[in-house]
Design an enzyme around this catalytic site. Sequence first.
Site, PDB file in Angstrom:
ATOM      1  N   ARG A  16       0.813  -1.225   0.000  1.00  0.00           N
ATOM      2  CA  ARG A  16       0.000   0.000   0.000  1.00  0.00           C
ATOM      3  C   ARG A  16       0.846   1.275   0.000  1.00  0.00           C
ATOM      4  O   ARG A  16       0.333   2.364  -0.213  1.00  0.00           O
ATOM      5  CB  ARG A  16      -0.941  -0.022   1.222  1.00  0.00           C
ATOM      6  CG  ARG A  16      -2.048  -1.061   1.104  1.00  0.00           C
ATOM      7  CD  ARG A  16      -2.737  -1.347   2.435  1.00  0.00           C
ATOM      8  NE  ARG A  16      -1.944  -2.231   3.292  1.00  0.00           N
ATOM      9  CZ  ARG A  16      -2.347  -2.690   4.479  1.00  0.00           C
ATOM     10  NH1 ARG A  16      -3.523  -2.313   4.967  1.00  0.00           N
ATOM     11  NH2 ARG A  16      -1.571  -3.492   5.189  1.00  0.00           N
ATOM     12  N   ASP A 103       5.951  -1.471  11.538  1.00  0.00           N
ATOM     13  CA  ASP A 103       5.346  -0.263  10.961  1.00  0.00           C
ATOM     14  C   ASP A 103       4.638   0.592  12.009  1.00  0.00           C
ATOM     15  O   ASP A 103       3.776   1.397  11.680  1.00  0.00           O
ATOM     16  CB  ASP A 103       4.406  -0.631   9.802  1.00  0.00           C
ATOM     17  CG  ASP A 103       3.207  -1.474  10.231  1.00  0.00           C
ATOM     18  OD1 ASP A 103       3.140  -1.869  11.414  1.00  0.00           O
ATOM     19  OD2 ASP A 103       2.330  -1.736   9.379  1.00  0.00           O
ATOM     20  N   GLU A 155     -10.104  -9.623  11.952  1.00  0.00           N
ATOM     21  CA  GLU A 155      -9.529  -8.722  10.942  1.00  0.00           C
ATOM     22  C   GLU A 155     -10.650  -8.030  10.182  1.00  0.00           C
ATOM     23  O   GLU A 155     -11.723  -8.601   9.990  1.00  0.00           O
ATOM     24  CB  GLU A 155      -8.648  -9.530   9.972  1.00  0.00           C
ATOM     25  CG  GLU A 155      -7.356 -10.003  10.575  1.00  0.00           C
ATOM     26  CD  GLU A 155      -6.539  -8.874  11.185  1.00  0.00           C
ATOM     27  OE1 GLU A 155      -6.237  -7.904  10.489  1.00  0.00           O
ATOM     28  OE2 GLU A 155      -6.233  -8.951  12.398  1.00  0.00           O
TER      29      GLU A 155
HETATM   30  C1  UD1 Z   1      -2.079  -6.010  11.354  1.00  0.00           C
HETATM   31  C2  UD1 Z   1      -3.019  -6.879  12.204  1.00  0.00           C
HETATM   32  C3  UD1 Z   1      -4.220  -6.044  12.616  1.00  0.00           C
HETATM   33  C4  UD1 Z   1      -3.768  -4.815  13.357  1.00  0.00           C
HETATM   34  C5  UD1 Z   1      -2.742  -4.024  12.560  1.00  0.00           C
HETATM   35  C6  UD1 Z   1      -2.126  -2.966  13.456  1.00  0.00           C
HETATM   36  C7  UD1 Z   1      -2.733  -9.188  11.462  1.00  0.00           C
HETATM   37  C8  UD1 Z   1      -3.299 -10.280  10.655  1.00  0.00           C
HETATM   38  N1  UD1 Z   1      -3.414  -8.046  11.449  1.00  0.00           N
HETATM   39  O1  UD1 Z   1      -2.764  -5.695  10.142  1.00  0.00           O
HETATM   40  O2  UD1 Z   1      -5.074  -6.800  13.457  1.00  0.00           O
HETATM   41  O3  UD1 Z   1      -4.892  -4.014  13.674  1.00  0.00           O
HETATM   42  O4  UD1 Z   1      -1.689  -4.857  12.093  1.00  0.00           O
HETATM   43  O5  UD1 Z   1      -1.297  -2.095  12.757  1.00  0.00           O
HETATM   44  O6  UD1 Z   1      -1.724  -9.361  12.118  1.00  0.00           O
HETATM   45  N2  UD1 Z   1       4.681  -8.907   8.193  1.00  0.00           N
HETATM   46  C9  UD1 Z   1       5.682  -9.862   8.113  1.00  0.00           C
HETATM   47  N3  UD1 Z   1       5.425 -11.029   7.448  1.00  0.00           N
HETATM   48  C10 UD1 Z   1       4.231 -11.289   6.884  1.00  0.00           C
HETATM   49  C11 UD1 Z   1       3.215 -10.305   6.975  1.00  0.00           C
HETATM   50  C12 UD1 Z   1       3.471  -9.114   7.641  1.00  0.00           C
HETATM   51  O7  UD1 Z   1       6.782  -9.669   8.633  1.00  0.00           O
HETATM   52  O8  UD1 Z   1       4.085 -12.364   6.306  1.00  0.00           O
HETATM   53  C13 UD1 Z   1       4.989  -7.659   8.923  1.00  0.00           C
HETATM   54  C14 UD1 Z   1       4.903  -6.415   8.045  1.00  0.00           C
HETATM   55  O9  UD1 Z   1       6.169  -6.099   7.510  1.00  0.00           O
HETATM   56  C15 UD1 Z   1       4.434  -5.337   9.029  1.00  0.00           C
HETATM   57  C16 UD1 Z   1       3.678  -6.125  10.090  1.00  0.00           C
HETATM   58  O10 UD1 Z   1       4.024  -7.489   9.932  1.00  0.00           O
HETATM   59  O11 UD1 Z   1       5.528  -4.681   9.639  1.00  0.00           O
HETATM   60  C17 UD1 Z   1       2.175  -5.947   9.967  1.00  0.00           C
HETATM   61  O12 UD1 Z   1       1.742  -6.368   8.684  1.00  0.00           O
HETATM   62  P1  UD1 Z   1       0.626  -5.572   7.897  1.00  0.00           P
HETATM   63  O13 UD1 Z   1       0.440  -6.234   6.582  1.00  0.00           O
HETATM   64  O14 UD1 Z   1       0.905  -4.131   7.899  1.00  0.00           O
HETATM   65  O15 UD1 Z   1      -0.661  -5.878   8.795  1.00  0.00           O
HETATM   66  P2  UD1 Z   1      -2.027  -5.052   8.863  1.00  0.00           P
HETATM   67  O16 UD1 Z   1      -2.838  -5.380   7.687  1.00  0.00           O
HETATM   68  O17 UD1 Z   1      -1.733  -3.635   9.111  1.00  0.00           O
HETATM   69 CA    CA Z   2       0.117  -2.398   9.269  1.00  0.00          CA
END
Ligand code: UD1
Ligand code: CA
Length: 446
Positions: A16, A103, A155
Site C-alpha cells: 500500500r 510499521d 480482521e
Molecule cells: C495487522 C493486524 C491487525 C492490526 C494491525 C495494526 C494481522 C493479521 N493483522 O494488520 O489486526 O490491527 O496490524 O497495525 O496481524 N509482516 C511480516 N510477514 C508477513 C506479513 C506481515 O513480517 O508475512 C509484517 C509487516 O512487515 C508489518 C507487520 O508485519 O511490519 C504488519 O503487517 P501488515 O500487513 O501491515 O498488517 P495489517 O494489515 O496492518
Molecule cells: Ca500495518
Amino acid sequence: MANLATITLAAGKGTRMKSSLPKVLHQVAGNSMVQHVVDTASRLEPLHNLVIVGYKAEQVKAETGGEIQFVKQEQQLGTGHAVMQAKDDLADFAGVVLVLYGDTPLLTSETLQQLIKKHKTEEAAATILTTKVDDPTGYGRIIRDQSDYVTKIVEEKDATVEEAKINEINTGICCFESELLWDALAKLDTDNAQGEYYLTDVPEILVAQGYSVGALSISDTQQTIGVNTRKHLAEAEQILRQRICNYHLENGVTIIDPANTYIGDEVKIGQDSIIYPFAFLEGKTEVGSEVVIGPQTRINDSIIGNQVEINSSTIIGSQVGDRSKVGPYAYLRPGTKLASEVKVGDFVEVKKSEIAKGTKVPHLSYIGDALIGQNTNIGAGTITANYDGQQKYRTVIGDDVFIGSDSTLVAPLRIGDRAITGAGPVVTKDVEADDLVLGVPAEPKE
Ligand code: UD1
Ligand code: CA
C-alpha cells in the site's frame, strides 16, 4: 528483562506504500520505522531482540542497527507465519514473547513496560495492546464477551457488519507466554479472507483452550498508528516531530514555530538555545546552550558549542566552537572544525579544514583542506585552489595572517605567521612569516 524476548515483524513488502523501498525502511523523523521499533524494544533490555525480515531482507539488515538478530521469513504468509520463524531461535527460551510490528514507529517503551507488567500481574496467556479510535478502518477489531473479557480479534476483511463497528482496535502489539504461543501458532490455518496465517487468531485459540487473554487499552491513540500508506507516514512524521519538539521545549529550548521545525530524535540541544523556523537538526547533532539557530538552517551530524550564532546555513559533519558565528548562507562540509570565536560569513564554503580561535572568513570564500591559525583574516573572495584535477593538496596558514581580498592560494602552500598578501594575488609559492606578497596589478591600457 531476562525473561523477555522481542520479535519485530519487518518482512512485508508494504504494497500500500506503492514503493520499491520495503515499507519498514521508510523514514519517520530521520530514522527508518523499523529502527524506531527496534530501538524501543532495546530499551526493555530483552534477552533476545529478533527482527523478522523477508522482502528485500539484505537491504533491511544492512540498514538496521543495534544488538539484534535477524530471522528470515522466506515467503510472507502472514503475521502468524512470521512469528513462527522465530521458534527455532527461541527454542531454549521460556518467558514472555513480545511481538511488535515494524510499521508502528511511534510506540514508546513505557507503554510496552505497562503492557508486560499487566500481562504478568494478571497471569494471562496473552495480553494485547489495544486502543479506541474514531475511525477503525484497516485495523483488527477486539471482540469482548458480556463480562468484557477478550474472546478474539477479527480482521477487518473478515468482520461482520456489527464487528466492523467496534472501535477498539488491535494495535498489533501483544505479549505471549512462549510455550503457549508456539502451541497456538501450530494450530493456525489460512481459512480467512486474506488466505494468511494471522497472528491475530492466536487469542481465540488460547481462549478456546481455557486460557485468559488480557488487554491493555491505552488512550494515546497516536502511539500505535500502523503506517500502511504514505498518508499514514506523513501523519506519523508530524506526530513524532511534535513529540520531539515538546521534549526540547520542556528542557528549556525555545522553538519559535514547532510545526515548522524538524529535529531528529537523537539530537541534543542545550538550555536557552533558540531555534527559528525551518531549521533541520538531523542525525547525531549536538547543540550547546544559548545558541541561536536562525531560519532555514540545516545541521547534520555536527557538534555546535555554546553561544554560537548560525543563520541560514548548511552544516554537515562539522564542529563549531563556542561563540562562533556562521552565515548567512555558509556551507560547512564534513571534516570542518571551527574553534571558538571564529566567523564564517556569507557565501563561504569550508571543507575538511580547521580554523583556529578568532579567525574570520567573512565573505565569498572557498576554504578546502586547509589549516588556519588564530586571529587571521581571510579577505573576501579568497580561494584555496586545493585540486589540480587529480589530487587534493593542503594549505597551511599561520596566526595573525592577513590574506588580501580575492587571493588565490594554490596548494600545496604554507603561509607563515603575520604574513600579508595584497589584493588579488595568485600565490603559488610558500610565504615566510612576516613577509608581504603582492600580485598582478592592472595596468592602464595604451
Ligand atoms: C495487522 C493486524 C491487525 C492490526 C494491525 C495494526 C494481522 C493479521 N493483522 O494488520 O489486526 O490491527 O496490524 O497495525 O496481524 N509482516 C511480516 N510477514 C508477513 C506479513 C506481515 O513480517 O508475512 C509484517 C509487516 O512487515 C508489518 C507487520 O508485519 O511490519 C504488519 O503487517 P501488515 O500487513 O501491515 O498488517 P495489517 O494489515 O496492518
Ligand atoms: Ca500495518
